[in-house]
Write an enzyme that holds these catalytic residues in place. Structure first.
Site, PDB file in Angstrom:
ATOM      1  N   GLU A 226       0.842  -1.193   0.000  1.00  0.00           N
ATOM      2  CA  GLU A 226       0.000   0.000   0.000  1.00  0.00           C
ATOM      3  C   GLU A 226       0.878   1.244   0.000  1.00  0.00           C
ATOM      4  O   GLU A 226       1.802   1.363   0.804  1.00  0.00           O
ATOM      5  CB  GLU A 226      -0.880  -0.032   1.249  1.00  0.00           C
ATOM      6  CG  GLU A 226      -1.689   1.196   1.519  1.00  0.00           C
ATOM      7  CD  GLU A 226      -2.508   1.050   2.799  1.00  0.00           C
ATOM      8  OE1 GLU A 226      -3.205   2.014   3.135  1.00  0.00           O
ATOM      9  OE2 GLU A 226      -2.445  -0.003   3.463  1.00  0.00           O
ATOM     10  N   GLU A 231      -3.024  10.828   3.374  1.00  0.00           N
ATOM     11  CA  GLU A 231      -3.976  10.597   4.454  1.00  0.00           C
ATOM     12  C   GLU A 231      -4.040  11.904   5.206  1.00  0.00           C
ATOM     13  O   GLU A 231      -3.036  12.361   5.763  1.00  0.00           O
ATOM     14  CB  GLU A 231      -3.514   9.473   5.357  1.00  0.00           C
ATOM     15  CG  GLU A 231      -3.548   8.130   4.654  1.00  0.00           C
ATOM     16  CD  GLU A 231      -3.445   6.989   5.637  1.00  0.00           C
ATOM     17  OE1 GLU A 231      -4.500   6.493   6.054  1.00  0.00           O
ATOM     18  OE2 GLU A 231      -2.322   6.612   5.990  1.00  0.00           O
TER      19      GLU A 231
END
Length: 452
Positions: A226, A231
């Protein structure tokens, strides 16, 4: 992604397919993006987005009886994984009405709470049956984002995972849903809240969540590398590579999955922590946020570059660089102010030094480090999501974490949010109208997607 509250997948077993329902046609909202060349010229691509199958209505193949309601399974339709896959179907989605997902040109808006639905996760499509694959090596990925309506405890995320482009249909031929219905999810937490993994339901061993009315934890998880490009909320942001031992999706069992959903966090084949660059955590508290150098009250352009050692698209990943463009001005990423940790980009030296300075176990290196991450970057699927965190209230992103640690210790302070501000029950009731908007996605060689 460090912790993720809402997750999923769906595929099919041989002879026991996960079915497709007929109650509602599936129509993917269109989304344009741009592919750029070394010369800096960009051409428009006509894509679309699809919502993850974990959010979809799952019902009997014979009628409209729910196979899953709230956070529990229908025991008659789903007595075991194989029967459930045979008996149940996912159906088409009402993107705006049910999930608060809307598109316009190159713009994708994700609303936080819509009716009973909380959050969403969308994948960029190449066509109606296939996810768009990206090779990030020796390239840069750029997008505009508005995080002004994302308070403490929320995460408007843009990231890549090593999912199969067809959602797993070729590996599990009886999967009748595939990428068209958002199947095949995996990430570095090896999520166990997925209702279907590798063609089987995940009902066996399922335990409904004690604090999430829509989720639970099953006996299996779905693992893959990932690359968290973004974020963020209006308070904090982080870019984080998470390598795994395998470069493509694998299924794990029980607590051997590791990650957020398991008793032993580091038991699995992936790095659930990653090597993160959060400007606030790296000691620069004036760089990102409302009224700061990168001002989260206004839209911004985010540029992420994946540098290879030999400058080719097949070379070893050596550095991940970040810069911003806001109000026509290019803003270099903040420089680390942590003692013995230098630089403003992610490199092997940075990650090793950061883990040591923060006293963190170096799980990143254990699972291959930056070079391991690079091995997965040639076939990545783009994800955009909005979510809240039922595990740790997003404190790992925007507050002090762990909660019992000394806030003055390096690496503990990650943002200005108070403990409890990101509690899911609180943010869902106080900020249901929160949202994130992504737009103007561009992809191409280093330097091709923005004006210096």
């Amino acid at each position: 992604m460090h912790q993720r509250a809402l997750l999923f997948s769906a595929l099919a077993v041989a002879a026991n397919a996960q079915q497709v329902g007929t109650q509602k046609p599936e129509t993917h909202p269109p989304l344009t993006w741009q592919k750029c060349t070394a010369a800096g010229s960009c051409s428009q691509q006509s894509g679309s987005v699809v919502i993850d199958a974990n959010w979809r209505w799952l019902h009997s193949t014979k009628d409209t009886t729910n196979c899953y309601t709230g956070n529990t399974w229908n025991t008659e339709l789903c007595p075991d994984n194989e029967s459930c896959a045979q008996n149940c179907a996912v159906d088409g989605a009402d993107y705006a009405g049910t999930y608060g997902v809307t598109t316009s040109g190159s713009e994708l808006k994700l609303s936080f709470v819509t009716g009973a639905n909380v959050g969403s996760r969308l994948y960029l499509m190449q066509d109606d049956e296939t996810y768009q694959h990206f090779n990030l090596l020796n390239n840069e990925f750029t997008f505009d984002v508005d995080v002004s309506n994302l308070p403490c405890g929320l995460n408007g995320a843009l990231y890549f995972v090593a999912m199969d482009a067809d959602g797993g249909m070729s590996k599990y031929p009886s999967n009748k849903a595939g990428a068209k219905y958002g199947t095949g999810y995996c990430d570095s937490q090896c999520p166990r809240d997925l209702k279907f993994i590798n063609g089987m339901a995940n009902v066996e061993g399922w335990k409904p969540s004690s604090n999430d009315k829509n989720a639970g934890v099953g006996g299996h998880g779905s693992c893959c590398p990932e690359m968290d490009i973004w974020e963020a909320n209006s308070i904090s942001t982080a870019v984080t590579p998470h390598p795994c031992d395998d470069v493509s999706q694998t299924m794990c069992s029980g607590d051997a999955c590791g990650g957020t959903y398991s008793a032993t966090r580091y038991a699995g084949t992936c790095d659930p922590d990653g090597c993160d660059f959060n400007p606030f955590r790296m000691g620069n508290e004036s760089f990102y946020g409302p009224g700061k150098i990168v001002d989260t009250k206004s839209e911004m352009t985010v540029v992420t570059q994946f540098i290879t050692a030999d400058g080719t698209d097949t070379g070893a990943l050596s550095e991940i660089k970040r810069l911003y463009v806001q109000n026509g001005k290019v803003i270099a990423n903040s420089v680390s102010n942590v003692a013995d940790v230098s630089g403003n980009s992610i490199s092997s030296d940075f990650c090793t030094a950061q883990k040591k300075a923060f006293g963190d176990e170096d799980i990143f290196a254990k699972h291959g480090g930056l070079s391991g991450m690079g091995k997965a970057l040639s076939e990545m699927v783009l994800i955009m999501s909005i979510w809240d965190d039922h595990h740790s209230s997003m404190m790992w992103l925007d507050s002090t974490y762990p909660t019992d640690a000394d806030p003055s210790k390096p690496g503990v302070a990650r943002g200005t949010c108070e403990h409890g501000a990101g509690d899911p029950e609180k943010v869902e009731s106080q900020h249901p109208d929160a949202s994130v908007t992504f737009s103007n996605i561009k992809f191409g060689p280093i330097g091709s997607t923005y004006k210096a």
